[in-house]
Design an enzyme around this catalytic site. Sequence first.
Site, PDB file in Angstrom:
ATOM      1  N   THR A   1       4.731   9.800  -3.897  1.00  0.00           N
ATOM      2  CA  THR A   1       5.092  10.831  -3.061  1.00  0.00           C
ATOM      3  C   THR A   1       5.908  11.842  -3.275  1.00  0.00           C
ATOM      4  OG1 THR A   1       6.686   9.114  -2.340  1.00  0.00           O
ATOM      5  CG2 THR A   1       4.529   9.433  -0.892  1.00  0.00           C
TER       6      THR A   1
ATOM      7  N   HIS B   1       0.617  -1.360  -0.774  1.00  0.00           N
ATOM      8  CA  HIS B   1       1.143  -0.388  -1.588  1.00  0.00           C
ATOM      9  C   HIS B   1       1.188  -0.743  -3.219  1.00  0.00           C
ATOM     10  CE1 HIS B   1       3.425   1.690   1.746  1.00  0.00           C
ATOM     11  NE2 HIS B   1       3.204   0.584   2.350  1.00  0.00           N
TER      12      HIS B   1
ATOM     13  N   LYS C   1       6.116  16.190  -3.043  1.00  0.00           N
ATOM     14  CA  LYS C   1       7.333  16.866  -2.903  1.00  0.00           C
ATOM     15  C   LYS C   1       7.570  18.074  -3.746  1.00  0.00           C
ATOM     16  CE  LYS C   1       9.231  12.624  -0.938  1.00  0.00           C
ATOM     17  NZ  LYS C   1       9.894  11.370  -1.556  1.00  0.00           N
TER      18      LYS C   1
ATOM     19  N   LYS D   1      12.218   9.006 -10.498  1.00  0.00           N
ATOM     20  CA  LYS D   1      11.460   7.728  -9.624  1.00  0.00           C
ATOM     21  C   LYS D   1      12.052   6.523 -10.364  1.00  0.00           C
ATOM     22  CE  LYS D   1       7.511   9.755 -11.216  1.00  0.00           C
ATOM     23  NZ  LYS D   1       6.724   9.806  -9.903  1.00  0.00           N
ATOM     24  N   ARG D   2      11.564   5.300  -9.619  1.00  0.00           N
ATOM     25  CA  ARG D   2      12.235   4.119 -10.243  1.00  0.00           C
ATOM     26  C   ARG D   2      11.761   4.151 -11.540  1.00  0.00           C
ATOM     27  NH1 ARG D   2      14.834   0.494  -6.685  1.00  0.00           N
ATOM     28  NH2 ARG D   2      14.462  -1.022  -8.387  1.00  0.00           N
TER      29      ARG D   2
ATOM     30  N   LYS E   1       5.087   3.598 -14.870  1.00  0.00           N
ATOM     31  CA  LYS E   1       5.345   4.992 -14.658  1.00  0.00           C
ATOM     32  C   LYS E   1       5.518   5.969 -15.842  1.00  0.00           C
ATOM     33  CE  LYS E   1       7.466   3.792 -10.256  1.00  0.00           C
ATOM     34  NZ  LYS E   1       6.683   4.628  -9.262  1.00  0.00           N
TER      35      LYS E   1
HETATM   36  C1  26Q Z   1       9.103  -7.795  -2.791  1.00  0.00           C
HETATM   37  C2  26Q Z   1       9.537  -9.336  -2.928  1.00  0.00           C
HETATM   38  C3  26Q Z   1      11.056  -9.366  -3.327  1.00  0.00           C
HETATM   39  C4  26Q Z   1      11.822  -8.379  -3.458  1.00  0.00           C
HETATM   40  C5  26Q Z   1      11.212  -7.022  -3.516  1.00  0.00           C
HETATM   41  C6  26Q Z   1       9.841  -6.891  -3.114  1.00  0.00           C
HETATM   42  C7  26Q Z   1       9.386  -5.338  -3.136  1.00  0.00           C
HETATM   43  C8  26Q Z   1      10.317  -4.460  -2.715  1.00  0.00           C
HETATM   44  C9  26Q Z   1       9.874  -3.105  -2.548  1.00  0.00           C
HETATM   45  C10 26Q Z   1       8.253  -5.121  -3.542  1.00  0.00           C
HETATM   46  C11 26Q Z   1       7.845  -3.757  -3.718  1.00  0.00           C
HETATM   47  C12 26Q Z   1       8.725  -2.715  -3.084  1.00  0.00           C
HETATM   48  C13 26Q Z   1       8.439  -1.260  -3.205  1.00  0.00           C
HETATM   49  C14 26Q Z   1       7.072  -0.764  -3.390  1.00  0.00           C
HETATM   50  C15 26Q Z   1       6.836   0.540  -3.427  1.00  0.00           C
HETATM   51  O1  26Q Z   1       7.809   1.468  -3.274  1.00  0.00           O
HETATM   52  N1  26Q Z   1       5.737   0.927  -3.766  1.00  0.00           N
HETATM   53  C16 26Q Z   1       5.317   2.487  -3.790  1.00  0.00           C
HETATM   54  O2  26Q Z   1       5.171   2.676  -2.646  1.00  0.00           O
HETATM   55  C17 26Q Z   1       4.710   4.245  -2.381  1.00  0.00           C
HETATM   56  C18 26Q Z   1       4.254   4.432  -0.882  1.00  0.00           C
HETATM   57  O3  26Q Z   1       3.017   3.974  -0.541  1.00  0.00           O
HETATM   58  C19 26Q Z   1       3.751   4.703  -3.177  1.00  0.00           C
HETATM   59  O4  26Q Z   1       3.609   6.289  -3.189  1.00  0.00           O
HETATM   60  C20 26Q Z   1       4.027   4.252  -4.629  1.00  0.00           C
HETATM   61  O5  26Q Z   1       2.768   4.497  -5.516  1.00  0.00           O
HETATM   62  C21 26Q Z   1       4.315   2.645  -4.723  1.00  0.00           C
HETATM   63  O6  26Q Z   1       4.527   2.362  -6.004  1.00  0.00           O
END
Ligand code: 26Q
Length: 817
Positions: free
Chosen positions: A664, A364, A668, A556-557, A562
Amino acid sequence: MSPEPLTRKVNVDVDEFRTAVLAKLTYAVGKDPEHAFDHDWFEAIALAARDHMVDHWMDHTRQIYRSQQKRVYYLSLEFLIGRLLVDSLSNMGILDIAREALDGLGVDLDKIRLLEPDAALGNGGLGRLAACFMESMSTLGVAAHGYGIRYEHGLFRQAIIDGWQQEQTENWLDFGNPWEFERPEVIYPISFGGHVEGTMDSDGNLRQVWRPGETVRAVAYDTPVVGWKGASVNTLRLWRARAMEDLHLERFNAGDHLGAVADVARAESISRVLYPADSTEAGQELRLRQEYFFVSASLQDLLRRHLNVYETVNSLGEHAAIQMNDTHPSIAVAELMRLLVDIHQLSWDEAWKVTVETLSYTNHTLLPEALETWPVGLMERMLPRHMQIIYLINAQHIDGLREKGTHDIDLLRTVSLIEEDHGRRVRMGNLAFLGSHSINGVSALHTDLMRSTVFSDLNRLYPERINNKTNGITFRRWLYQANPKLTAMLVDKLGNAVLDDPENNLKRLEAFADDAAYQRRFADQRLHSKEALARIIQERIGVTVDPKALFDVQVKRIHEYKRQLLNLLHTVALYQAIRATPEKPWVPRVKIFAGKAAASYHQAKLIIKLSNDIARTINNDPTVRGLLKVAFLPNYNVSLAESIIPAADLSEQISTAGYEASGTSNMKFGLNGALTIGTMDGANVEMCEYLGRENMFIFGLSADEVEARKHGGDYSAHQEAASSHRLNDVLQAIRGGVFSPDDPSRYAGLVDGLLSYDRFLVCADFESYWSAQMKVEELWRHPKQWWRSAILNTARMGWFSSDRTIREYATEIWKAL
Ligand code: 26Q
């Protein structure tokens, strides 16, 4: 075998449902209807709804056992579920029945539904995708289990205090959770630490035996997930960590009352809280414990289920597929090998074959700082047997390459599982890649970039493994539930077929794109949603906005890539332009922002503060006469998204090209008929293909151009500012304290930093973004064209259904449909 026909009817009428709710209120909640609080009603309704799900759930579970359908396991550290009441009622086709039944009791379902806590067991896109996928798998009849962690505290609640983000703990379980079933009998030991001993077994073979230093228990909690029209009901199984013993009695009796529960606290901390970051920082020990904890419990559970039916674990890959949601569960590669070799006594080669056959991995992100690696020392301490296995996999992999004649030391270094440069670390992305038969990206552009960047060498070695599965969203939640008015308008023109099969039927809406009456209805629906959102804005932050203004939304975050900052620069530029020439016919606009920043991400938190500073200044400046308003809504979550998205005229999808894997929320918004202003990034590219470029506002550098700028070495944000008065004026105003008179130098560092190192090319894209925003205003002045485009957006979004995505996963990766 293929699944039995979908859709079973839920047989309940208004009177029956009313009686059921009253019975739940009395006997399960223990309240007299006369004295019940609203929350008691919520619980009673949820329990009554759940009974219907359970009937289907059991039928479905039995049917899967009978048909021996291939099972799919979706391993994810995040499931961003949101509320379930309306989702469940609506998917079972009894929303109207429930509403009428409650009316008769003087209970307003639309008020009660707001009392359900928003289950936020995820950070953002990746977690919400997992939740959409669960719903689509139930809709399509994929025999799926989601596996994750039952965090006691989900993502933090965001409060905005004096413009700054403050994190507060989220207590979603305070009032209990009516959807889940605790399974105290489904329990697995999960071990950590200790050492590994080589011993001889009775046949004289050398075997490695792990003697762990610590063991905790994983207890299952199941939530039924019902598909559209009750098609099928799958299970989301979340694990809670418990200590092996609840109390160390000897210590307690010796008077050490704290010591007696210390192990309990240490064990249970594993499922205490979701990591509130959407990209990785330095490896945190607790995070690795969480990853291993849920992976081991899930693999033990699915192996047990397999062996209930089949003779041998050798056939696992034929009957089960395991999807890893990012690298977070990638220790599964080593854990499955351990279980197969050490516990089930397979040979190494047999076990490897089963592992690769069964596992697949979704990537991702390409952001280097978000690619997971763990220090070898930590792994050796916490998971000594797994570290051994990883070394063995690596040796087999590197030896294999050498045998095939690859001696290029740089190549061997990049494809190794161990990174040697920054202290020795295990590369979880490479581990997930080697242990999987399929590695997918989440949009066409992202998958191309995976092939050409992070995984270019592994891709050359295994060219058939990387494939694309563009993300999708569930239309049930993001259209039918979030926007019932628009949904009714669609049904009106297209019939009920559009609900059952929007992928094929939405297109027929194109015929009404130029229909003046239909355009009016489309605009009326939007106005209605905007009025509702305006009330929320008024209630939550005391800002008055005009529902007739253009609602320009970025939710979004908060992350530098972004580029909320680019949007803020435009906001200030527009503000200055309106002040300079107030007599021009400016389009009234409301800039709406929402999103959380990781607690330790200082720059993102400063951007939130800047949004609020800009909002306060502009909203209180009488010279703009309300032509521009800015609102930062606190605590963005799934429920708030459901209110915001149907009310948006303009959707901001403005990441630096090459950085947003898919996005995503772009889908929406598009589905709900908002027009997108965006870069050629992530799934925007495919939206552009399906919607037609003329129905979007595309701007900015392409991913290739971004790369060229970065590597060309001659890009300078200073120069961009020097050659654009508009940009320079904006930056100087922010830098000089126009928006922060209480602390005029608050943003000096931010602006200077941007000018000296503009990592995400905010300045490079500024002018192009400004022009695209001018085109937005131009189109807004021509309502016929605006609404035509809006209708075409809705009509052409069918392909972005997560049903389509899941069908692709199921046929191409899982071989499960
Ligand atoms: C990893 C290790 C330690 C702590 C946190 C994490 C961690 C947690 C969540 C790393 C990444 C995430 C989330 C990533 C994420 O949400 N990515 C998004 O995924 C979506 C679904 O595929 C995409 O649409 C987005 O583009 C992408 O940013």
